[in-house]
Design a protein around this motif. Sequence first.
Motif, mmCIF file in Angstrom:
data_model
loop_
_atom_site.group_PDB
_atom_site.id
_atom_site.type_symbol
_atom_site.label_atom_id
_atom_site.label_comp_id
_atom_site.label_asym_id
_atom_site.label_seq_id
_atom_site.Cartn_x
_atom_site.Cartn_y
_atom_site.Cartn_z
ATOM 1 N N LEU A 57 -7.976 -12.608 -21.162
ATOM 2 C CA LEU A 57 -6.862 -11.701 -21.469
ATOM 3 C C LEU A 57 -5.510 -12.296 -21.060
ATOM 4 C CD1 LEU A 57 -8.464 -8.259 -20.553
ATOM 5 C CD2 LEU A 57 -8.058 -9.209 -22.833
ATOM 6 N N PRO A 61 -2.941 -11.820 -18.850
ATOM 7 C CA PRO A 61 -1.774 -10.938 -18.955
ATOM 8 C C PRO A 61 -0.488 -11.637 -18.549
ATOM 9 C CG PRO A 61 -3.029 -10.421 -17.001
ATOM 10 C CD PRO A 61 -3.840 -11.430 -17.764
ATOM 11 N N ARG A 62 0.578 -11.228 -19.178
ATOM 12 C CA ARG A 62 1.906 -11.728 -18.802
ATOM 13 C C ARG A 62 2.442 -10.874 -17.665
ATOM 14 N NH1 ARG A 62 3.008 -11.719 -24.993
ATOM 15 N NH2 ARG A 62 2.435 -13.834 -25.521
ATOM 16 N N GLU A 70 2.276 -6.860 -17.516
ATOM 17 C CA GLU A 70 1.178 -6.289 -18.293
ATOM 18 C C GLU A 70 0.045 -5.916 -17.345
ATOM 19 O OE1 GLU A 70 1.365 -8.248 -22.721
ATOM 20 O OE2 GLU A 70 0.355 -9.406 -21.169
ATOM 21 N N ILE A 105 -2.106 -4.992 -23.216
ATOM 22 C CA ILE A 105 -1.732 -6.372 -23.515
ATOM 23 C C ILE A 105 -1.458 -6.481 -25.007
ATOM 24 C CG2 ILE A 105 -2.632 -8.738 -23.652
ATOM 25 C CD1 ILE A 105 -4.138 -8.135 -21.081
ATOM 26 N N ARG A 120 -0.414 -9.491 -27.932
ATOM 27 C CA ARG A 120 -0.228 -10.905 -28.212
ATOM 28 C C ARG A 120 0.075 -11.111 -29.691
ATOM 29 N NH1 ARG A 120 -0.044 -10.994 -23.783
ATOM 30 N NH2 ARG A 120 -1.295 -11.925 -22.164
ATOM 31 N N THR A 135 -4.316 -6.783 -29.456
ATOM 32 C CA THR A 135 -3.909 -5.847 -28.408
ATOM 33 C C THR A 135 -5.157 -5.421 -27.634
ATOM 34 O OG1 THR A 135 -4.158 -3.837 -29.749
ATOM 35 C CG2 THR A 135 -1.996 -4.903 -29.781
#
Length: 195
Positions: A38, A40-41, A44, A48, A50, A59
Amino acid sequence: MSLGLVSGAVLGLQPVAWGIPGQSPDQAAAWVRDNPVLRPRPGETLNINRVDPDGSRFTFLASVAPPGRIINPLDRETIRSERMTFFRPQGLTPEDLFQAIRDIYGPEIAADLDQAVEVIRYPAPEALAGNQTYSLSRAIQGVVLQGNQLAYWLELTQNPDGRVQQGQVWVFQPEWLTKVEGELAERYPLQVLTR
């Protein structure tokens, strides 16, 4: 074939924590944070989003709401479902959706998915026979499976030109199967298999 959006998975690498329906939002957030697929940034947690340069989109949403139509959750302390949506310009297959679950959730849930029993298929095969004109009710096809630990709802949508580029997956607690079946029956002719 794995979805490009989750191809960062190192096969065999398990996330350090589990984030599956039935856990608290904090536990799920920790699992998302540590999940090598996953990724995450910053900022997030349970949601999520992308977008890849080729136009692919992915998502992931862990929710206290059960799958399907939103209802007021009984409490906000338990994750009841996790939903993933996919858009892939070069095409999407059922195996892509299955592989995404395996990659994201790791070996134990992959084993549960692999032994899961099909309980609902839509539309029913007889609804697909005969008239081949495009309609949304024929274009959206899905299956619901029940494992020992979780239930899995996979759905693909065919474009009018015959290509399949969109799909979604819900991973949820089996207690919500009746709700999912009731909602699907309102929209599609179902093939319901014994549970």
